[in-house]
Write an enzyme that holds these catalytic residues in place. Structure first.
Site, PDB file in Angstrom:
ATOM      1  NE  ARG A   7     -25.587  -1.743   3.403  1.00  0.00           N
ATOM      2  CZ  ARG A   7     -24.447  -2.653   4.189  1.00  0.00           C
ATOM      3  NH1 ARG A   7     -23.301  -2.398   4.145  1.00  0.00           N
ATOM      4  NH2 ARG A   7     -25.174  -3.737   4.943  1.00  0.00           N
ATOM      5  N   GLY A   8     -25.974  -0.281   6.777  1.00  0.00           N
ATOM      6  CA  GLY A   8     -25.855  -1.473   7.775  1.00  0.00           C
ATOM      7  C   GLY A   8     -26.022  -0.699   9.225  1.00  0.00           C
ATOM      8  CB  ALA A   9     -28.675  -2.147  11.921  1.00  0.00           C
TER       9      ALA A   9
ATOM     10  NE  ARG B 133     -31.934   2.827   4.939  1.00  0.00           N
ATOM     11  CZ  ARG B 133     -31.278   1.748   4.846  1.00  0.00           C
ATOM     12  NH1 ARG B 133     -30.007   1.593   5.000  1.00  0.00           N
ATOM     13  NH2 ARG B 133     -31.979   0.975   4.247  1.00  0.00           N
TER      14      ARG B 133
ATOM     15  CD  GLN C 124     -27.692  -3.855   0.509  1.00  0.00           C
ATOM     16  OE1 GLN C 124     -28.459  -4.768  -0.641  1.00  0.00           O
ATOM     17  NE2 GLN C 124     -28.528  -2.844   0.653  1.00  0.00           N
TER      18      GLN C 124
ATOM     19  CG  ASP D  36     -31.586  -3.599   9.439  1.00  0.00           C
ATOM     20  OD1 ASP D  36     -31.209  -4.805   8.850  1.00  0.00           O
ATOM     21  OD2 ASP D  36     -30.824  -2.758   9.164  1.00  0.00           O
TER      22      ASP D  36
ATOM     23  CG  ASN E  42     -31.214  -8.943   8.178  1.00  0.00           C
ATOM     24  OD1 ASN E  42     -30.528  -7.869   8.420  1.00  0.00           O
ATOM     25  ND2 ASN E  42     -30.632  -9.866   7.435  1.00  0.00           N
ATOM     26  CE  LYS E  43     -31.128  -4.703   2.804  1.00  0.00           C
ATOM     27  NZ  LYS E  43     -31.871  -3.489   2.607  1.00  0.00           N
TER      28      LYS E  43
HETATM   29  O1  MRU Z   1     -30.284  -1.347   3.826  1.00  0.00           O
HETATM   30  P1  MRU Z   1     -29.172  -1.858   4.439  1.00  0.00           P
HETATM   31  O2  MRU Z   1     -27.932  -2.214   3.484  1.00  0.00           O
HETATM   32  O3  MRU Z   1     -28.393  -0.691   5.369  1.00  0.00           O
HETATM   33  O4  MRU Z   1     -29.418  -3.190   5.063  1.00  0.00           O
HETATM   34  C1  MRU Z   1     -28.500  -3.820   5.956  1.00  0.00           C
HETATM   35  C2  MRU Z   1     -28.905  -5.202   6.606  1.00  0.00           C
HETATM   36  O5  MRU Z   1     -30.065  -5.535   6.454  1.00  0.00           O
HETATM   37  C3  MRU Z   1     -28.105  -5.880   7.382  1.00  0.00           C
HETATM   38  O6  MRU Z   1     -28.352  -7.231   7.239  1.00  0.00           O
HETATM   39  C4  MRU Z   1     -28.235  -5.354   8.723  1.00  0.00           C
HETATM   40  O7  MRU Z   1     -28.258  -4.125   9.003  1.00  0.00           O
HETATM   41  C5  MRU Z   1     -27.355  -5.908   9.847  1.00  0.00           C
HETATM   42  S1  MRU Z   1     -25.568  -5.285   9.607  1.00  0.00           S
HETATM   43  C6  MRU Z   1     -24.681  -5.713  10.708  1.00  0.00           C
END
Ligand code: MRU
Length: 353
Positions: A45-47, A87, A204, A245, A255-256
């Site tokens: 996970r994470g963009a 996703r 997270q 994201d 973002n999250k």
């Molecule tokens: O659902 P996730 O854990 O993939 O979400 C991640 C985030 O929202 C991060 O803040 C975002 O991807 C930036 S990561 C460098």
């Protein structure tokens, strides 16, 4: 040393983030459906890391292809559709598939299938290498901006920084986006303490950011997501920095979930709030944040806490995985090319050209 993702000998290997920090479990697979499932379930996970994982998943898919060259276009089209359905919000995933589609478009006619596959693998590796390099460039630009913006405080003391979700090695493969900036700022002696918001419902922040900060020996404290406004009121936060994201052309940033509340609180308290994200996270085709597709996840992620039922199975739930922070609440957007402050519409367009 965290090895979030790697690809060797036709095998994808990733650290399954669902079990951290209690269990460090690496998974190896040659099955692209399994890799798609890993993206869907947030095992990876994470963009930026989703982009890298998507690129290697396409490679796993093409490696399993047994047909003739004439049969490949249909197979490839279905494979890309399946990967893109994993996703919806992190645009890095679509950036990665677009790069591989371009290799296909440019070389399918002239190349043998073996040569075409070799070029696609090289493109996937380049996406991975670029994301690692992007983190270092972003960290440098971010630290410069923070030093300038917070120079007055830095004359007398170090800084307390708020972050949300996980944006470090686990989310990027490199040092991180927002967490990369924080790590470099810490190395340069600018940081007193990191305040890490837990990031309900999948935690997270509490599980992954805390784990990374502990490994780096950076002082931190975890808070519930709803604490940030109160801490700002008490003068306990000097600036905020998070990842992204997807960033629309006007700077509105997905973002999250929970990010927007931190940003509005920061704005109210006159505290700078930054986004750190590679240029691959900017989606210039969307004029503003209302157009960003926001992932809605399974209601049980909220009704249960790691397998334990905490609400009745019939409790109605709205479980958006991301929110959108309007650009006006952001002090700046820090990218690998430069840190942009102010006129996002003009500057972000120039960055992606
Ligand atoms: O659902 P996730 O854990 O993939 O979400 C991640 C985030 O929202 C991060 O803040 C975002 O991807 C930036 S990561 C460098």
């Amino acid at each position: 040393m965290i090895d979030a993702i790697s690809f060797n000998d036709k095998t994808l290997r990733y650290l399954d983030q669902r079990y951290l920090p209690l269990r460090e479990e690496y998974v190896s697979t040659r099955d692209h459906q399994e890799a798609i499932e890993a993206i869907k379930t947030l095992a990876v996970r994470g963009a930026p890391l989703i982009g890298v994982a998507a690129a290697y998943t396409v490679i796993l898919g093409i490696n399993s292809f047994k047909g003739t060259k004439a049969e490949f276009p249909e197979f490839f089209g279905t494979l890309i559709t399946d990967v893109e359905a994993s996703r919806p919000t992190a645009v890095n995933l679509f950036f990665a598939t677009a790069r591989l589609k371009k290799v296909y478009d440019d070389h399918y006619e002239a190349d043998t299938i073996e040569t075409l596959f070799a070029k696609m693998l090289a493109a996937a590796r380049k996406i991975h290498d670029d994301e690692i390099a992007n983190c270092d460039a972003m960290s440098r630009h971010g630290v410069e901006l923070i030093k300038a913006d917070l120079a007055d405080i830095l004359k007398t003391r170090k800084l307390n920084v708020l972050t949300h979700c996980n944006t470090g090695t686990l989310a990027t493969g490199g040092s991180g986006t927002a967490l990369g900036v924080i790590k470099l700022a810490w190395q340069e002696g600018l940081i007193e303490r990191v305040i890490s918001a837990e990031s309900r419902p999948l935690l997270q922040g509490l599980r992954l950011t805390a784990w990374e900060l502990e490994q780096e020996k950076i002082p931190f404290i975890s808070i519930s997501d709803s604490s940030s406004a109160f801490l700002m009121q008490r003068g306990m936060i000097d600036f905020g920095i998070v990842g992204a994201d997807r960033i629309a052309a006007n700077g509105d940033t997905a973002n999250k979930i929970g990010t927007c509340a931190h940003a509005i609180s920061a704005w109210h308290h006159n505290i700078p709030f930054y986004i750190a994200a590679p240029v691959s996270t900017i989606d210039i085709t969307l004029s503003d944040g209302t157009q960003i597709p926001i992932e809605e996840r399974n209601a049980d992620e909220l009704r249960t806490i790691f397998g334990t039922q905490v609400a009745t199975p019939t409790t109605p739930v709205l479980n958006y995985a991301f929110d959108v922070t309007p650009g006006k609440y952001l002090r700046g957007i820090i990218t690998d090319k430069k840190a942009v402050v102010g006129n996002y519409v003009t500057e972000l367009k120039l960055l992606v050209e």
